[in-house]
Design a protein around this motif. Structure first.
Motif, PDB file in Angstrom:
ATOM      1  N   VAL A 217      -2.467   3.250   7.638  1.00  0.00           N
ATOM      2  CA  VAL A 217      -2.804   3.800   6.322  1.00  0.00           C
ATOM      3  C   VAL A 217      -2.903   2.705   5.264  1.00  0.00           C
ATOM      4  O   VAL A 217      -3.254   2.975   4.116  1.00  0.00           O
ATOM      5  CB  VAL A 217      -1.771   4.854   5.874  1.00  0.00           C
ATOM      6  CG1 VAL A 217      -1.760   6.028   6.837  1.00  0.00           C
ATOM      7  CG2 VAL A 217      -0.370   4.245   5.743  1.00  0.00           C
ATOM      8  N   GLY A 218      -2.585   1.468   5.662  1.00  0.00           N
ATOM      9  CA  GLY A 218      -2.723   0.339   4.739  1.00  0.00           C
ATOM     10  C   GLY A 218      -1.701   0.314   3.632  1.00  0.00           C
ATOM     11  O   GLY A 218      -1.881  -0.380   2.621  1.00  0.00           O
ATOM     12  N   GLY A 219      -0.609   1.058   3.786  1.00  0.00           N
ATOM     13  CA  GLY A 219       0.351   1.193   2.699  1.00  0.00           C
ATOM     14  C   GLY A 219       1.427   0.135   2.638  1.00  0.00           C
ATOM     15  O   GLY A 219       2.108  -0.009   1.628  1.00  0.00           O
ATOM     16  N   GLY A 220       1.604  -0.597   3.734  1.00  0.00           N
ATOM     17  CA  GLY A 220       2.630  -1.634   3.746  1.00  0.00           C
ATOM     18  C   GLY A 220       2.311  -2.755   2.770  1.00  0.00           C
ATOM     19  O   GLY A 220       1.150  -3.012   2.460  1.00  0.00           O
ATOM     20  N   VAL A 221       3.344  -3.418   2.273  1.00  0.00           N
ATOM     21  CA  VAL A 221       3.146  -4.539   1.351  1.00  0.00           C
ATOM     22  C   VAL A 221       3.833  -5.780   1.901  1.00  0.00           C
ATOM     23  O   VAL A 221       4.802  -5.706   2.645  1.00  0.00           O
ATOM     24  CB  VAL A 221       3.679  -4.232  -0.067  1.00  0.00           C
ATOM     25  CG1 VAL A 221       2.947  -3.069  -0.680  1.00  0.00           C
ATOM     26  CG2 VAL A 221       5.182  -3.982  -0.049  1.00  0.00           C
ATOM     27  N   TRP A 222       3.297  -6.924   1.516  1.00  0.00           N
ATOM     28  CA  TRP A 222       3.802  -8.203   2.029  1.00  0.00           C
ATOM     29  C   TRP A 222       3.833  -9.185   0.865  1.00  0.00           C
ATOM     30  O   TRP A 222       2.841  -9.389   0.173  1.00  0.00           O
ATOM     31  CB  TRP A 222       2.859  -8.716   3.116  1.00  0.00           C
ATOM     32  CG  TRP A 222       3.493  -9.607   4.141  1.00  0.00           C
ATOM     33  CD1 TRP A 222       3.984 -10.850   3.936  1.00  0.00           C
ATOM     34  CD2 TRP A 222       3.688  -9.328   5.530  1.00  0.00           C
ATOM     35  NE1 TRP A 222       4.478 -11.374   5.105  1.00  0.00           N
ATOM     36  CE2 TRP A 222       4.313 -10.462   6.105  1.00  0.00           C
ATOM     37  CE3 TRP A 222       3.397  -8.239   6.346  1.00  0.00           C
ATOM     38  CZ2 TRP A 222       4.634 -10.546   7.447  1.00  0.00           C
ATOM     39  CZ3 TRP A 222       3.725  -8.331   7.681  1.00  0.00           C
ATOM     40  CH2 TRP A 222       4.340  -9.453   8.232  1.00  0.00           C
TER      41      TRP A 222
END
Length: 351
Positions: free
Chosen positions: A204-209
């Motif tokens: 879902v592309g929701g992770g952050v780095w």
């Protein structure tokens, strides 16, 4: 010839280490680089390296031999090659047996902090390098962790003879025009977009780095080195070997944010007909990071560089967006490659 205590050996003076090398040379250190190619040997010599040693990361004897002749050692080649790290540690221990002190800065990465899945969103879990227990809490089988634990074991044994630290960068971006080298994650996702016709994100592309410009990171290594040089061997600060280096604070982009910038930028450049990013089908993971795609470009890794900031370091380079649009994308578009033949990134991912 540099004085005693100023001789540095860098294993892997590449994307990160070449920038570190140049800063060390400017400060009067005598630097030897350990690398694979004659062409790159000529490049680091032009940057001021006193010596270039050609060798393979698996040549433990050769690495150990050169560690024995140096007061300071950096490993910036990869966070996932145990034999080369062990070779350095062998040299550090042999130096200790001869009564010689060593400063060793190893490069790990914040993949070790990976949290969530590609189907989850932004995590609230943030790691702080001034709280050792937070990093120690990660699983022993987390990415990079096996090597980190090996280093920690030696650090405990050599507490009075070696100053050992582990630099843990997050997602690295940035471009040094003198070096013409690109980072890993965002350029790989861009090349995927050029091949498949859409900007990709995983799940879902929701992770952050968290992220860092490579030149800010290089300065972080120098700040860390000077700090270690200033410490006595009985300093309690040496009990915590972990140092993060990030620029974003609470403004980390999600993987979907990154895909949106890739899509809009390539659309503006006339490379994509539609800027809208899309989820990557699992059957095309081979064109990104293969089996490691979820872990490298789909989850969370949030870190805070408390310790370097307390030492006076601060990020000053372009943001990840500015760097991508102004520096990295033009370089990627200038690559003379068969885009349809692109098969993802095949090396180890530092972060």
């Amino acid at each position: 010839m540099a004085s005693s205590g100023k001789k540095v050996f860098i294993v892997g003076p590449g994307f990160i280490g070449w920038n570190v090398l140049e800063l060390l040379v400017k400060e009067g250190y005598e630097v030897t680089g350990y690398l694979r190619r004659n062409e790159h040997a000529d490049q680091i010599k032009a940057s001021g390296a006193a010596q270039a040693v050609l060798g393979d990361l698996n040549d433990r004897a050769l690495i150990t031999k050169h560690v024995l002749d140096h007061d300071i050692v950096f490993h910036t080649a990869t966070a996932d090659h145990l034999p080369s790290a062990q070779a350095i540690l062998d040299g550090v221990q042999q130096r200790a047996e001869k009564g010689l002190n060593t400063t060793y800065i190893h490069t790990s990465g914040t993949s070790v902090l990976a949290d969530g899945t590609p189907q989850s969103g932004k995590s609230s879990r943030i790691f702080h390098d001034n709280v050792k227990s937070e990093v120690d809490s990660v699983a022993d089988d987390a990415p990079h962790r096996k090597i980190d634990l090996t280093i920690l074991d030696v650090q405990k044994k050599l507490r009075q003879k070696a100053k050992i630290a582990i630099m843990m960068p997050p997602l690295i971006y940035g471009f040094n025009p003198r070096h013409k080298r690109l980072s890993i994650q965002i350029p790989t996702l861009t090349r995927y977009a050029l091949k498949h016709g859409f900007a990709p994100y995983v799940g879902v592309g929701g992770g952050v780095w968290s992220n860092i410009h490579v030149l800010d990171l290089a300065r972080g290594y120098i700040t860390l080195l000077h700090h270690l040089e200033s410490l006595s061997f009985d300093s309690p600060e040496l009990d915590n070997p972990y140092y993060f280096c990030e620029t974003t604070g609470d403004n980390e982009p999600s993987w979907k944010d990154i895909a949106e910038l890739i899509g809009s930028s390539l659309h503006k450049a006339g490379e994509l007909s539609d800027p809208t990013p899309c989820t990557v089908p699992q059957e095309t993971y081979g064109d990104i990071f293969g089996d490691f795609t979820d872990a490298v470009a789909g989850v969370n890794s949030r870190s805070r560089a408390v310790r370097l900031r307390e030492l006076g370091w601060k990020p000053v380079e372009k943001s990840w967006k500015e760097s991508y649009v102004e520096d990295e994308l033009p370089e990627i578009l200038s690559e003379r490659t068969d885009r349809k033949a692109f098969k993802g990134y095949g090396g180890a991912v530092a972060s």
